[in-house]
Every structure is written in C-alpha cells, then in structure tokens.
Write an enzyme that holds these catalytic residues in place. Sequence first.
Site, PDB file in Angstrom:
ATOM      1  CB  CYS A 121      -0.979  -0.067   1.165  1.00 40.11           C
ATOM      2  SG  CYS A 121      -2.410   0.965   0.905  1.00 40.11           S
ATOM      3  CG  HIS A 165      -3.156  -3.108   4.101  1.00 39.34           C
ATOM      4  ND1 HIS A 165      -2.158  -2.466   4.792  1.00 39.34           N
ATOM      5  CD2 HIS A 165      -3.812  -2.148   3.434  1.00 39.34           C
ATOM      6  CE1 HIS A 165      -2.215  -1.176   4.567  1.00 39.34           C
ATOM      7  NE2 HIS A 165      -3.211  -0.951   3.740  1.00 39.34           N
ATOM      8  CD  GLU A 223      -0.300  -5.203   6.178  1.00 37.90           C
ATOM      9  OE1 GLU A 223      -0.301  -5.815   5.091  1.00 37.90           O
ATOM     10  OE2 GLU A 223      -0.551  -3.997   6.277  1.00 37.90           O
TER      11      GLU A 223
HETATM   12  N1  GLN Z   1      -3.444   6.403   1.116  1.00 37.32           N
HETATM   13  C1  GLN Z   1      -2.161   6.092   1.658  1.00 37.32           C
HETATM   14  C2  GLN Z   1      -1.042   6.866   0.973  1.00 37.32           C
HETATM   15  O1  GLN Z   1      -1.279   7.573   0.061  1.00 37.32           O
HETATM   16  C3  GLN Z   1      -1.890   4.608   1.577  1.00 37.32           C
HETATM   17  C4  GLN Z   1      -2.896   3.862   2.383  1.00 37.32           C
HETATM   18  C5  GLN Z   1      -2.394   2.629   3.058  1.00 37.32           C
HETATM   19  O2  GLN Z   1      -1.191   2.371   3.153  1.00 37.32           O
HETATM   20  N2  GLN Z   1      -3.313   1.902   3.617  1.00 37.32           N
HETATM   21  O3  GLN Z   1       0.059   6.757   1.356  1.00 37.32           O
END
Ligand code: GLN
Length: 189
Positions: free
Chosen positions: A79, A168, A170
């Site tokens: 992410c 995610h 995890e």
């Molecule tokens: N929206 C976050 C970003 O731009 C990422 C979101 C996440 O890691 N769950 O960094």
Amino acid sequence: MKIGVLCLQGAFIEHINILNSLGVETFEIRQKKDIQQKFDGIVLPGGESTTMGKLLRDLDIFDTLLEKIQNNMPVFGTCAGLLLLAKEIDNDHRRHLATFDIVAKRNAYGRQLGSFNAIEKFAGKEIPMTFIRAPYIEKVGENVTVLSIVDNKIVAARQGNQLVTAFHPELTDCYEVHKYFLNIVKQNI
Ligand code: GLN
C-alpha cells in the site's frame, strides 16, 4: 534469514507478527544505525506514504535504504510501501525511492470506496485482500510481472527482487504473499 521492517509509521507490527510466526527473525528499522547491520530483506508497510517518505529523509535513512534496494536487496511494499517504491505517482508530485517501474495512482478508489475486501488471485492462488485508501497500478514497465488484477486494476506486481501489493496481506490470516516474498529472499541469500 533476517528481515528489517520499516517502523516509522503505519501497520508494521502486523508484518512483524506474521514474519515471526513463519519463523523468520525480524528487526525494526527506526533510525539510520538500524539498517547498517547485515540483513536479507526489507518490508515497507502500509500507512501514509508522504509521512513515511518525509521521515525517511529527516532521519537520514533514505539514501542507505535506496542503495540497498538498488543493490538488489529484496523489498516488499504494501500500500503506502508500494507508493514509496513507485517510479511514478500519477496524482502526486512527490517521488520517493522510485525503484519500481510502475505508474501508481494514490487513493485511487476515492473516499467512499476507501476500504473494501476482495477474494482474488495472487500469483495464481485465491487469497483474501484488504484495501484501505489504496493505490492501484496504472501502468507497468517491461520488466514487471503482474501478480494480481482486481476489477481490471493491477494490485500486485513483481520486478526482480521487489514485490508490491496495493492491498494489506498483513491484515488477513492468509500468509501466502509473505511466503512468496520469503521465497524471493531465500533465492537471494
Ligand atoms: N493512502 C495512503 C497513501 O497515500 C496509503 C494507504 C495505506 O497504506 N493503507 O500513502
């Protein structure tokens, strides 16, 4: 095998717990001296990419981390971690490590769809996926292998020893993606 988990911000404990339950030794990367030891792979967790990118620079971890990734140390970004690795971010002027040849879109699902779950294939196996204000990958370079597509969007990919997921792994009790990463690490030792 020893894996360093970036612990500046975000969902890092969950990665540590999964890696430990798979019998892997981990340590926390919180300051420069932490990454000056010998280790075999890095996890960049989810959280807020802009905050993590800023902290990496403020704490003077950025250059050493970049050098390790450029020297082929296996890295797994989830992410926000994906955004730290992306060469391009379509809707953000910031760039971070920029070692992964993808164009990513940040907060790509809009506010209402900020969080959702799916069960889709990752490298051919069905797994649960949790998305939280997630990016997706708009474009991949020649050396990138696509590992997951959800609703016609690329959400997991590999380039050499680098692995990214927009979701995610995890936050689920399925360890397939971590096992996939550990295989990359094993082959690199
Ligand atoms: N929206 C976050 C970003 O731009 C990422 C979101 C996440 O890691 N769950 O960094």
